[in-house]
Design a protein around this motif. Structure first.
Motif, PDB file in Angstrom:
ATOM      1  N   GLY A  72      38.677  39.302  32.039  1.00  0.00           N
ATOM      2  CA  GLY A  72      38.978  38.610  33.288  1.00  0.00           C
ATOM      3  C   GLY A  72      40.451  38.266  33.339  1.00  0.00           C
ATOM      4  N   PHE A  73      40.915  37.856  34.502  1.00  0.00           N
ATOM      5  CA  PHE A  73      42.320  37.423  34.584  1.00  0.00           C
ATOM      6  C   PHE A  73      42.515  36.415  35.715  1.00  0.00           C
ATOM      7  CE2 PHE A  73      41.954  41.448  36.927  1.00  0.00           C
ATOM      8  CZ  PHE A  73      42.585  41.190  38.137  1.00  0.00           C
ATOM      9  N   SER A 100      33.907  39.184  50.258  1.00  0.00           N
ATOM     10  CA  SER A 100      33.791  40.642  50.166  1.00  0.00           C
ATOM     11  C   SER A 100      33.614  41.131  48.728  1.00  0.00           C
ATOM     12  CB  SER A 100      34.988  41.315  50.832  1.00  0.00           C
ATOM     13  OG  SER A 100      36.112  41.171  50.019  1.00  0.00           O
ATOM     14  N   ARG A 101      33.704  40.226  47.746  1.00  0.00           N
ATOM     15  CA  ARG A 101      33.592  40.682  46.350  1.00  0.00           C
ATOM     16  C   ARG A 101      32.754  39.725  45.526  1.00  0.00           C
ATOM     17  NH1 ARG A 101      38.082  44.215  45.038  1.00  0.00           N
ATOM     18  NH2 ARG A 101      37.320  44.053  42.927  1.00  0.00           N
ATOM     19  N   ASP A 102      32.129  40.275  44.472  1.00  0.00           N
ATOM     20  CA  ASP A 102      31.359  39.370  43.620  1.00  0.00           C
ATOM     21  C   ASP A 102      31.945  39.256  42.222  1.00  0.00           C
ATOM     22  OD1 ASP A 102      30.730  41.761  42.570  1.00  0.00           O
ATOM     23  OD2 ASP A 102      28.611  41.741  43.167  1.00  0.00           O
ATOM     24  N   ASP A 103      33.192  39.735  42.063  1.00  0.00           N
ATOM     25  CA  ASP A 103      33.815  39.628  40.737  1.00  0.00           C
ATOM     26  C   ASP A 103      34.931  38.577  40.714  1.00  0.00           C
ATOM     27  OD1 ASP A 103      35.482  41.024  42.417  1.00  0.00           O
ATOM     28  OD2 ASP A 103      35.958  42.620  41.001  1.00  0.00           O
ATOM     29  N   ILE A 104      34.978  37.742  41.772  1.00  0.00           N
ATOM     30  CA  ILE A 104      36.016  36.709  41.834  1.00  0.00           C
ATOM     31  C   ILE A 104      35.358  35.340  41.932  1.00  0.00           C
ATOM     32  CG2 ILE A 104      38.027  35.845  43.091  1.00  0.00           C
ATOM     33  CD1 ILE A 104      38.418  38.508  44.323  1.00  0.00           C
ATOM     34  N   VAL A 105      35.871  34.403  41.145  1.00  0.00           N
ATOM     35  CA  VAL A 105      35.430  33.008  41.304  1.00  0.00           C
ATOM     36  C   VAL A 105      36.637  32.173  41.680  1.00  0.00           C
ATOM     37  CG1 VAL A 105      33.423  33.103  39.767  1.00  0.00           C
ATOM     38  CG2 VAL A 105      35.660  32.567  38.817  1.00  0.00           C
ATOM     39  N   PHE A 106      36.378  31.167  42.492  1.00  0.00           N
ATOM     40  CA  PHE A 106      37.463  30.327  43.001  1.00  0.00           C
ATOM     41  C   PHE A 106      37.629  29.110  42.107  1.00  0.00           C
ATOM     42  CE2 PHE A 106      39.156  27.032  45.878  1.00  0.00           C
ATOM     43  CZ  PHE A 106      40.278  27.699  46.343  1.00  0.00           C
ATOM     44  N   SER A 107      38.847  28.843  41.697  1.00  0.00           N
ATOM     45  CA  SER A 107      39.108  27.645  40.893  1.00  0.00           C
ATOM     46  C   SER A 107      39.293  26.458  41.848  1.00  0.00           C
ATOM     47  CB  SER A 107      40.378  27.869  40.063  1.00  0.00           C
ATOM     48  OG  SER A 107      40.924  26.635  39.676  1.00  0.00           O
ATOM     49  N   LYS A 158      34.100  35.170  30.552  1.00  0.00           N
ATOM     50  CA  LYS A 158      32.945  35.934  31.072  1.00  0.00           C
ATOM     51  C   LYS A 158      33.367  37.223  31.784  1.00  0.00           C
ATOM     52  CE  LYS A 158      30.073  31.962  32.320  1.00  0.00           C
ATOM     53  NZ  LYS A 158      29.642  31.239  33.525  1.00  0.00           N
ATOM     54  N   GLY A 159      34.679  37.474  31.851  1.00  0.00           N
ATOM     55  CA  GLY A 159      35.158  38.704  32.488  1.00  0.00           C
ATOM     56  C   GLY A 159      35.428  38.555  33.986  1.00  0.00           C
ATOM     57  N   GLU A 160      35.437  37.315  34.481  1.00  0.00           N
ATOM     58  CA  GLU A 160      35.648  37.114  35.920  1.00  0.00           C
ATOM     59  C   GLU A 160      37.144  37.101  36.271  1.00  0.00           C
ATOM     60  OE1 GLU A 160      33.277  36.848  38.133  1.00  0.00           O
ATOM     61  OE2 GLU A 160      31.509  36.214  37.029  1.00  0.00           O
ATOM     62  N   ILE A 161      37.416  37.409  37.534  1.00  0.00           N
ATOM     63  CA  ILE A 161      38.764  37.192  38.074  1.00  0.00           C
ATOM     64  C   ILE A 161      38.740  35.776  38.643  1.00  0.00           C
ATOM     65  CG2 ILE A 161      40.424  37.894  39.835  1.00  0.00           C
ATOM     66  CD1 ILE A 161      39.093  40.697  39.716  1.00  0.00           C
ATOM     67  N   ALA A 174      45.193  41.740  55.320  1.00  0.00           N
ATOM     68  CA  ALA A 174      45.706  41.011  54.146  1.00  0.00           C
ATOM     69  C   ALA A 174      44.697  41.105  53.002  1.00  0.00           C
ATOM     70  CB  ALA A 174      45.983  39.553  54.508  1.00  0.00           C
ATOM     71  N   VAL A 175      43.415  40.970  53.340  1.00  0.00           N
ATOM     72  CA  VAL A 175      42.372  41.065  52.310  1.00  0.00           C
ATOM     73  C   VAL A 175      42.361  42.475  51.709  1.00  0.00           C
ATOM     74  CG1 VAL A 175      39.861  41.042  51.917  1.00  0.00           C
ATOM     75  CG2 VAL A 175      40.939  39.201  53.228  1.00  0.00           C
ATOM     76  N   ALA A 176      42.513  43.479  52.563  1.00  0.00           N
ATOM     77  CA  ALA A 176      42.524  44.866  52.060  1.00  0.00           C
ATOM     78  C   ALA A 176      43.701  45.066  51.100  1.00  0.00           C
ATOM     79  CB  ALA A 176      42.602  45.847  53.224  1.00  0.00           C
ATOM     80  N   ASP A 177      44.840  44.492  51.425  1.00  0.00           N
ATOM     81  CA  ASP A 177      46.010  44.607  50.523  1.00  0.00           C
ATOM     82  C   ASP A 177      45.703  43.956  49.171  1.00  0.00           C
ATOM     83  OD1 ASP A 177      47.542  45.935  52.349  1.00  0.00           O
ATOM     84  OD2 ASP A 177      48.752  44.206  52.950  1.00  0.00           O
ATOM     85  N   ILE A 178      45.095  42.788  49.213  1.00  0.00           N
ATOM     86  CA  ILE A 178      44.796  42.088  47.949  1.00  0.00           C
ATOM     87  C   ILE A 178      43.744  42.866  47.147  1.00  0.00           C
ATOM     88  CG2 ILE A 178      43.919  39.944  46.914  1.00  0.00           C
ATOM     89  CD1 ILE A 178      45.213  38.442  49.268  1.00  0.00           C
TER      90      ILE A 178
END
Ligand code: 5GP
Length: 207
Positions: free
Chosen positions: A4-5, A27-34, A93-96, A173-177
């Protein structure tokens, strides 16, 4: 498994960090918000523990002293900080882990965490930025002026970031990220055992 990073998203007030982050998370399930801690008062629509952890200054300062933040800063007129434990548990856990933080916080992260990715979100123009802050209607006239003048100072730090994204249309903007995330996930240093990926089950004829 890919490591993760930390994905650090900064940009002046009104650049649309909140909207873009929400759309990205959907749009993604590999990101968690801090979820950050702050001494700022909640806005009408904000929920404690969802948008922020809202703390008194004493509690916040106590957490600073105990080393419970990976970064913290005084932004506009309040303190904000990123709780350490959540971030490291998720990376393990490998999350972004998405951090929506100001430039001072981003610089602290840059010093201490070499593998973080830094994105600076820009408004299409500064006039549009001011319109957005005014339209949001959540700040006093004085706060709007503070945020707008701080926006100019924050722009000076764009050179410290890895990528810039212009938020004219949220979807773009989301597509760029997402494109940035896609390439970051392919970085060799973020993987262990790449050779094993292709050599298992007789994958390579040269071994
Ligand atoms: P707002 O009051 O509009 O929610 O946030 C004000 C500024 O504080 C924004 O630039 C936001 O990115 C930043 N901010 C929010 N959370 C944190 C944090 O944990 N650390 C730092 N350094 N800045 C934060």
């Amino acid at each position: 498994m890919a490591k993760g990073f930390l994905l650090v998203l900064s940009g002046p007030s009104g650049s649309g960090k909140g909207t873009v982050s929400q759309a990205l998370m959907q749009s993604r399930d590999d990101i968690v918000f801090s979820i950050s801690a702050t001494t700022r008062n909640p806005r009408a629509t904000e929920v404690d523990g969802e948008n922020y952890f809202f703390y008194d200054k004493d509690v916040f300062m106590d957490m600073v002293e105990k080393g419970e933040f990976i970064e913290h800063a005084f932004v506009h007129t309040n303190y904000y900080g990123t709780p350490k434990k959540f971030v490291f548990d998720q990376i393990e856990k490998g999350e972004i882990v998405l951090l929506e933080i100001d430039v001072q916080g981003a610089l602290q992260i840059k010093k201490n965490y070499k593998e973080a990715v830094f994105i600076f979100l820009l408004p299409p123009t500064m006039d549009e930025l001011r319109n957005r802050i005014v339209k949001r209607g959540t700040e006093t006239e004085e706060d709007i002026d503070t945020r707008f003048s701080n926006a100019f100072k924050e722009l000076d730090f764009v050179g410290e970031y890895d990528f810039f994204v212009v938020n004219d249309k949220v979807d773009a903007a989301v597509a760029d990220i997402e494109a940035i995330i896609h390439s970051e996930k392919l970085r060799v240093k973020r993987h262990n055992g790449i050779k094993e990926l292709v050599t298992r089950k007789g994958g390579s004829k040269n071994e």
